[in-house]
Design a protein around this motif. Structure first.
Motif, short mmCIF file in Angstrom:
data_model
loop_
_atom_site.label_atom_id
_atom_site.label_comp_id
_atom_site.label_asym_id
_atom_site.label_seq_id
_atom_site.Cartn_x
_atom_site.Cartn_y
_atom_site.Cartn_z
N LEU A 66 19.78 -48.37 -41.03
CA LEU A 66 19.44 -49.52 -41.86
C LEU A 66 19.71 -50.83 -41.10
CD1 LEU A 66 18.61 -50.84 -44.54
CD2 LEU A 66 20.93 -50.46 -45.38
N GLN A 67 20.87 -50.91 -40.45
CA GLN A 67 21.21 -52.12 -39.69
C GLN A 67 20.19 -52.37 -38.58
OE1 GLN A 67 25.33 -51.37 -38.64
NE2 GLN A 67 26.02 -52.93 -40.08
N ALA A 68 19.69 -51.29 -38.00
CA ALA A 68 18.73 -51.42 -36.90
C ALA A 68 17.29 -51.50 -37.41
CB ALA A 68 18.88 -50.23 -35.96
N SER A 69 17.10 -51.46 -38.73
CA SER A 69 15.75 -51.36 -39.33
C SER A 69 14.96 -50.23 -38.69
CB SER A 69 14.99 -52.68 -39.19
OG SER A 69 15.68 -53.71 -39.87
N ASP A 70 15.64 -49.13 -38.43
CA ASP A 70 15.00 -47.96 -37.83
C ASP A 70 14.49 -47.07 -38.97
OD1 ASP A 70 14.32 -45.57 -36.61
OD2 ASP A 70 16.04 -45.56 -35.25
N TRP A 71 13.25 -47.36 -39.40
CA TRP A 71 12.72 -46.68 -40.59
C TRP A 71 12.37 -45.23 -40.31
CZ3 TRP A 71 14.93 -49.45 -43.68
CH2 TRP A 71 14.89 -50.84 -43.65
N GLU A 72 11.96 -44.95 -39.09
CA GLU A 72 11.62 -43.56 -38.74
C GLU A 72 12.86 -42.67 -38.90
OE1 GLU A 72 9.97 -41.20 -34.87
OE2 GLU A 72 9.53 -43.35 -34.98
N ARG A 73 13.97 -43.17 -38.38
CA ARG A 73 15.23 -42.43 -38.50
C ARG A 73 15.68 -42.37 -39.97
NH1 ARG A 73 21.01 -44.22 -35.92
NH2 ARG A 73 22.14 -42.28 -36.30
N SER A 74 15.51 -43.46 -40.69
CA SER A 74 15.85 -43.48 -42.12
C SER A 74 15.06 -42.41 -42.86
CB SER A 74 15.53 -44.85 -42.73
OG SER A 74 16.36 -45.84 -42.19
N ALA A 75 13.77 -42.30 -42.56
CA ALA A 75 12.91 -41.30 -43.23
C ALA A 75 13.45 -39.89 -43.00
CB ALA A 75 11.47 -41.42 -42.72
N ARG A 76 13.83 -39.60 -41.76
CA ARG A 76 14.37 -38.26 -41.44
C ARG A 76 15.65 -38.00 -42.22
NH1 ARG A 76 13.29 -39.51 -36.09
NH2 ARG A 76 15.50 -39.82 -35.66
N LEU A 77 16.51 -39.01 -42.29
CA LEU A 77 17.81 -38.85 -42.95
C LEU A 77 17.65 -38.71 -44.47
CD1 LEU A 77 19.72 -41.46 -40.79
CD2 LEU A 77 20.16 -38.99 -40.80
N ILE A 78 16.74 -39.47 -45.04
CA ILE A 78 16.48 -39.37 -46.49
C ILE A 78 15.96 -37.97 -46.80
CG2 ILE A 78 14.97 -40.18 -48.36
CD1 ILE A 78 15.18 -43.01 -46.88
N HIS A 79 15.08 -37.49 -45.94
CA HIS A 79 14.53 -36.15 -46.13
C HIS A 79 15.64 -35.09 -46.08
CE1 HIS A 79 11.42 -33.13 -46.29
NE2 HIS A 79 12.07 -32.48 -45.35
N LYS A 80 16.54 -35.25 -45.13
CA LYS A 80 17.67 -34.32 -44.99
C LYS A 80 18.56 -34.33 -46.24
CE LYS A 80 19.71 -33.65 -40.43
NZ LYS A 80 20.51 -34.35 -39.40
N MET A 81 18.72 -35.50 -46.82
CA MET A 81 19.61 -35.68 -47.97
C MET A 81 19.00 -35.10 -49.24
SD MET A 81 22.64 -37.10 -48.03
CE MET A 81 23.38 -36.12 -49.32
N LYS A 82 17.68 -35.00 -49.27
CA LYS A 82 16.95 -34.60 -50.48
C LYS A 82 17.42 -33.25 -51.02
CE LYS A 82 12.44 -34.05 -50.04
NZ LYS A 82 11.02 -34.39 -50.01
N PHE A 83 17.51 -32.26 -50.16
CA PHE A 83 17.91 -30.92 -50.60
C PHE A 83 19.35 -30.94 -51.11
CE2 PHE A 83 19.90 -26.78 -49.69
CZ PHE A 83 19.20 -26.02 -50.63
N ALA A 84 20.23 -31.57 -50.37
CA ALA A 84 21.65 -31.63 -50.77
C ALA A 84 21.79 -32.25 -52.15
CB ALA A 84 22.46 -32.40 -49.74
N LEU A 85 21.00 -33.29 -52.42
CA LEU A 85 21.06 -33.96 -53.72
C LEU A 85 20.54 -33.07 -54.84
CD1 LEU A 85 19.95 -37.51 -52.60
CD2 LEU A 85 22.17 -36.94 -53.60
N SER A 86 19.49 -32.30 -54.55
CA SER A 86 18.96 -31.43 -55.60
C SER A 86 19.96 -30.33 -55.94
CB SER A 86 17.61 -30.83 -55.18
OG SER A 86 17.79 -29.92 -54.12
N VAL A 87 20.73 -29.88 -54.95
CA VAL A 87 21.73 -28.83 -55.17
C VAL A 87 22.82 -29.28 -56.13
CG1 VAL A 87 23.60 -27.54 -54.02
CG2 VAL A 87 21.32 -27.59 -53.01
N ILE A 88 23.23 -30.55 -56.04
CA ILE A 88 24.30 -31.03 -56.93
C ILE A 88 23.74 -31.62 -58.23
CG2 ILE A 88 26.03 -31.35 -55.12
CD1 ILE A 88 25.38 -34.50 -55.69
N GLY A 89 22.46 -31.37 -58.47
CA GLY A 89 21.87 -31.74 -59.76
C GLY A 89 21.49 -33.20 -59.89
N ALA A 90 21.34 -33.90 -58.76
CA ALA A 90 20.96 -35.32 -58.84
C ALA A 90 19.45 -35.47 -58.81
CB ALA A 90 21.63 -36.10 -57.72
#
Length: 124
Positions: free
Chosen positions: A47-71
């Motif tokens: 975010l600090q670097a405005s690196d959106w490509e990297r942000s996209a990858r990280l958000i995608h990675k987080m998606k499954f973990a969030l669904s597992v905890i019911g978010a």
């Protein structure tokens, strides 16, 4: 502010998946804690670097973990963020960093809830 609705950890899915095995739920909570810690740290850098490509990858990675905890209530925001970080457009230039920042804050709040659940000693 749209992020006033506090997202809660919901263990229904994990309890179903683990057939009510508390140790299994505890293991998954610990896994979420570690994933969240690693990914939020990396997301803050991106975010600090405005690196959106990297942000996209990280958000995608987080998606499954969030669904597992019911978010699951975060799904529409995750979709929006994934689409906009993969393909940043000028019209979202101001909104994007704000919403990525809010997403990081939400994940940290969920992480805090998960840590409290782990420390409660109920999930072993």
């Amino acid at each position: 502010e749209d992020n006033k609705h506090p997202v809660q950890v919901d263990l229904t899915y994990l309890l179903e998946l683990g057939k009510n095995n508390r140790a299994f739920v505890g293991m998954m909570l610990k896994s979420f804690r570690e994933t969240a810690e690693e990914i939020t740290g990396e997301m803050e850098e991106a975010l600090q670097a405005s690196d959106w490509e990297r942000s996209a990858r990280l958000i995608h990675k987080m998606k499954f973990a969030l669904s597992v905890i019911g978010a699951g209530s975060l799904q529409s925001e995750i979709k929006w963020l994934e689409a906009r970080t993969r393909n940043p457009e000028a019209e979202y230039a101001e909104q994007l960093p704000v919403r990525v920042g809010a997403f990081i804050a939400t994940v940290k709040e969920l992480q805090a809830q998960v840590i409290r659940l782990i420390e409660s000693g109920e999930w072993q």
